[in-house]
Motif scaffolding. Sequence first.
Motif, PDB file in Angstrom:
ATOM      1  N   ILE A  81       6.543   2.505  -1.744  1.00 28.20           N
ATOM      2  CA  ILE A  81       5.559   1.756  -0.450  1.00 28.20           C
ATOM      3  C   ILE A  81       5.277   2.780   0.642  1.00 28.20           C
ATOM      4  N   THR A  82       5.278   3.256   0.869  1.00 27.04           N
ATOM      5  CA  THR A  82       4.389   4.462   2.241  1.00 27.04           C
ATOM      6  C   THR A  82       2.814   4.334   1.035  1.00 27.04           C
ATOM      7  N   LEU A  83       2.535   4.704  -0.443  1.00 30.07           N
ATOM      8  CA  LEU A  83       0.864   4.290  -0.874  1.00 30.07           C
ATOM      9  C   LEU A  83       0.651   3.148  -0.660  1.00 30.07           C
ATOM     10  N   ALA A  84       1.348   2.160  -0.696  1.00 30.28           N
ATOM     11  CA  ALA A  84       1.053   0.685  -0.281  1.00 30.28           C
ATOM     12  C   ALA A  84       0.684   0.845   0.685  1.00 30.28           C
ATOM     13  N   ARG A  85       0.831   1.606   2.066  1.00 29.84           N
ATOM     14  CA  ARG A  85       0.921   1.266   3.225  1.00 29.84           C
ATOM     15  C   ARG A  85      -0.315   1.916   3.558  1.00 29.84           C
ATOM     16  N   ALA A  86      -0.732   3.063   3.046  1.00 29.35           N
ATOM     17  CA  ALA A  86      -1.707   3.465   3.282  1.00 29.35           C
ATOM     18  C   ALA A  86      -3.293   3.220   2.336  1.00 29.35           C
ATOM     19  N   ALA A  87      -2.397   2.385   1.958  1.00 27.71           N
ATOM     20  CA  ALA A  87      -3.840   1.698   1.253  1.00 27.71           C
ATOM     21  C   ALA A  87      -3.886   0.814   2.112  1.00 27.71           C
ATOM     22  N   PHE A  88      -3.651  -0.633   1.857  1.00 30.56           N
ATOM     23  CA  PHE A  88      -3.741  -1.118   3.352  1.00 30.56           C
ATOM     24  C   PHE A  88      -4.195  -0.913   4.481  1.00 30.56           C
ATOM     25  N   ALA A  89      -4.026   0.377   5.107  1.00 33.45           N
ATOM     26  CA  ALA A  89      -4.613   1.077   5.859  1.00 33.45           C
ATOM     27  C   ALA A  89      -6.188   1.132   5.326  1.00 33.45           C
ATOM     28  N   LEU A  90      -6.245   1.651   4.621  1.00 39.11           N
ATOM     29  CA  LEU A  90      -7.554   2.543   3.861  1.00 39.11           C
ATOM     30  C   LEU A  90      -8.060   1.037   4.167  1.00 39.11           C
ATOM     31  N   LEU A  91      -7.545   0.223   3.596  1.00 38.05           N
ATOM     32  CA  LEU A  91      -8.475  -0.915   2.977  1.00 38.05           C
ATOM     33  C   LEU A  91      -8.867  -2.012   4.480  1.00 38.05           C
ATOM     34  N   ALA A  92      -8.266  -1.470   5.199  1.00 39.88           N
ATOM     35  CA  ALA A  92      -8.908  -2.187   6.898  1.00 39.88           C
ATOM     36  C   ALA A  92      -9.798  -1.627   7.406  1.00 39.88           C
ATOM     37  N   VAL A  93      -9.522  -0.292   6.988  1.00 40.94           N
ATOM     38  CA  VAL A  93     -10.467   0.588   7.896  1.00 40.94           C
ATOM     39  C   VAL A  93     -11.856   0.490   6.798  1.00 40.94           C
ATOM     40  N   GLN A  94     -11.790   0.071   5.507  1.00 36.25           N
ATOM     41  CA  GLN A  94     -12.974  -0.213   4.836  1.00 36.25           C
ATOM     42  C   GLN A  94     -13.355  -1.667   5.044  1.00 36.25           C
TER      43      GLN A  94
ATOM     44  N   VAL B 253      -8.000   4.728  -3.741  1.00 36.16           N
ATOM     45  CA  VAL B 253      -5.995   4.920  -3.729  1.00 36.16           C
ATOM     46  C   VAL B 253      -5.730   3.616  -3.569  1.00 36.16           C
ATOM     47  N   LEU B 254      -6.571   2.968  -3.330  1.00 35.23           N
ATOM     48  CA  LEU B 254      -6.001   1.278  -4.153  1.00 35.23           C
ATOM     49  C   LEU B 254      -5.374   1.488  -5.799  1.00 35.23           C
ATOM     50  N   ALA B 255      -6.750   2.165  -6.122  1.00 32.70           N
ATOM     51  CA  ALA B 255      -6.730   2.147  -7.577  1.00 32.70           C
ATOM     52  C   ALA B 255      -5.153   3.749  -8.416  1.00 32.70           C
ATOM     53  N   ALA B 256      -4.844   4.338  -7.336  1.00 34.69           N
ATOM     54  CA  ALA B 256      -3.760   4.969  -8.051  1.00 34.69           C
ATOM     55  C   ALA B 256      -2.330   3.688  -7.276  1.00 34.69           C
ATOM     56  N   LEU B 257      -2.908   2.802  -6.193  1.00 29.16           N
ATOM     57  CA  LEU B 257      -1.810   2.397  -6.037  1.00 29.16           C
ATOM     58  C   LEU B 257      -1.014   0.736  -7.326  1.00 29.16           C
ATOM     59  N   ALA B 258      -2.786   0.805  -7.873  1.00 31.77           N
ATOM     60  CA  ALA B 258      -2.103  -0.129  -8.806  1.00 31.77           C
ATOM     61  C   ALA B 258      -2.244   0.403 -10.644  1.00 31.77           C
ATOM     62  N   GLY B 259      -1.769   1.711 -10.174  1.00 29.06           N
ATOM     63  CA  GLY B 259      -1.887   2.529 -11.667  1.00 29.06           C
ATOM     64  C   GLY B 259      -0.362   2.284 -11.802  1.00 29.06           C
ATOM     65  N   SER B 260       0.190   2.560 -10.294  1.00 26.32           N
ATOM     66  CA  SER B 260       1.794   3.362  -9.412  1.00 26.32           C
ATOM     67  C   SER B 260       2.411   1.986 -10.032  1.00 26.32           C
ATOM     68  N   LEU B 261       1.411   0.715  -9.362  1.00 26.93           N
ATOM     69  CA  LEU B 261       2.436  -0.527 -10.014  1.00 26.93           C
ATOM     70  C   LEU B 261       2.830  -0.595 -11.678  1.00 26.93           C
ATOM     71  N   LEU B 262       1.044  -0.557 -12.212  1.00 27.68           N
ATOM     72  CA  LEU B 262       1.550  -1.201 -12.983  1.00 27.68           C
ATOM     73  C   LEU B 262       2.281   0.000 -14.464  1.00 27.68           C
ATOM     74  N   ARG B 263       3.316   0.918 -14.247  1.00 28.84           N
ATOM     75  CA  ARG B 263       4.051   1.244 -14.044  1.00 28.84           C
ATOM     76  C   ARG B 263       5.553   1.415 -14.852  1.00 28.84           C
ATOM     77  N   ARG B 264       5.420   0.121 -13.839  1.00 30.95           N
ATOM     78  CA  ARG B 264       6.836   0.310 -12.969  1.00 30.95           C
ATOM     79  C   ARG B 264       7.226  -1.108 -13.991  1.00 30.95           C
ATOM     80  N   SER B 265       7.606  -2.159 -14.778  1.00 28.71           N
ATOM     81  CA  SER B 265       7.906  -3.365 -15.515  1.00 28.71           C
ATOM     82  C   SER B 265       8.389  -4.433 -14.697  1.00 28.71           C
ATOM     83  N   VAL B 266       8.685  -4.118 -13.043  1.00 24.55           N
ATOM     84  CA  VAL B 266       9.223  -5.142 -11.873  1.00 24.55           C
ATOM     85  C   VAL B 266       7.554  -5.968 -11.657  1.00 24.55           C
ATOM     86  N   THR B 267       6.478  -4.286 -10.945  1.00 25.22           N
ATOM     87  CA  THR B 267       5.518  -4.778 -10.303  1.00 25.22           C
ATOM     88  C   THR B 267       4.255  -4.371 -11.148  1.00 25.22           C
ATOM     89  N   ARG B 268       4.463  -4.929 -13.040  1.00 28.91           N
ATOM     90  CA  ARG B 268       3.207  -4.549 -12.875  1.00 28.91           C
ATOM     91  C   ARG B 268       1.838  -5.885 -13.144  1.00 28.91           C
TER      92      ARG B 268
END
Length: 348
Positions: free
Chosen positions: A172-185, A258-273
Amino acid sequence: MTAYRRLILLALALATLVVVFGAYVRLSDAGLGCPDWPGCYGQFSPLRAAADIRETHAADPQGPVSLPKAWKEMIHRYLAATLGLLILAIALLAWRRRGAPGAAPRLAAALVGVVIFQGLLGKWTVTLLLKPAIVTAHLLGGLTTLALLAWLALHARAGAQVEVPRGPISLITLARAAFALLAVQIALGGWTSTNYAALACTDFPTCQGSLWPAADYANAFHVVRELGMTADGEVLPLAALTAIHWSHRIGALLAATVLAALAGSLLRRSVTRHLGAVLLAALAAQLALGIANVVSGLPLPLAVAHNAGAAVLVIVMVWITHSLRGVRVPASAAHRREGHAGRENSYA
């Protein structure tokens, strides 16, 4: 609630169209196609104002006013006004059904406030002659409206469903950080577009042949100034435009990592793949569009597509953030899983 959800989805689709068409209006230099607001030379449509438009265009053929540009600007206003009415209807329905699951009347009311302020930004965009700070804020307001509608749509859909345990705090923290960086970008991208700095660097991955080009960051990020001018009223130098463009590229690198790191974390979990796969695809497409815009000289279709890509990423990140609050399944499925231990292990 079915009609309520459908109305939200209609508004979400229209908001996406308004954001993308607004980018088309801006990138085709039609933002001042009608130099007054909310009408066009005091008329409801460019058709009725055609004589005034032609007279202005004849006096300055290279200026911002022409009949095609006026139509682009007014069509955008018509679409935005329709969206505002839809959002008002959503808020009224939400308050009427405030006891129903998924209604979210406070969020719907907040959305009305955002749209009112967005309307004011649209007015100031014209009356203040495309001042970069106002135009960038208008872009961010449009994407904020889009994000709130996406959240409202997900909330309404989940209203009749059962919540099961949410994702781990680290994800959740990683997703929020990724969203914040996306907003800045996105804000940096808006600043690049509204200052017409997209062509300050025409090579990739370098800029003007260098990985650290000569840049004027002080004038680049002075917010209160006129379009193309420094705060002192001088012409904005190329070094300032370079600073704006290069900052956008650096921001893209950080946000993408950071978004790619989030995608990788999501892909490693079956429920969020599935969430990880969608995020990775949207991110790859957006990066490809950004690079293509640089090397091909910012053609209008690609520039508009790059703005659309930002809107898609916002919707995807809202979807991910909402899902990680607690993965939701239909009530029937939840009952079938009762007694099955280890649901949280699907995140492991």
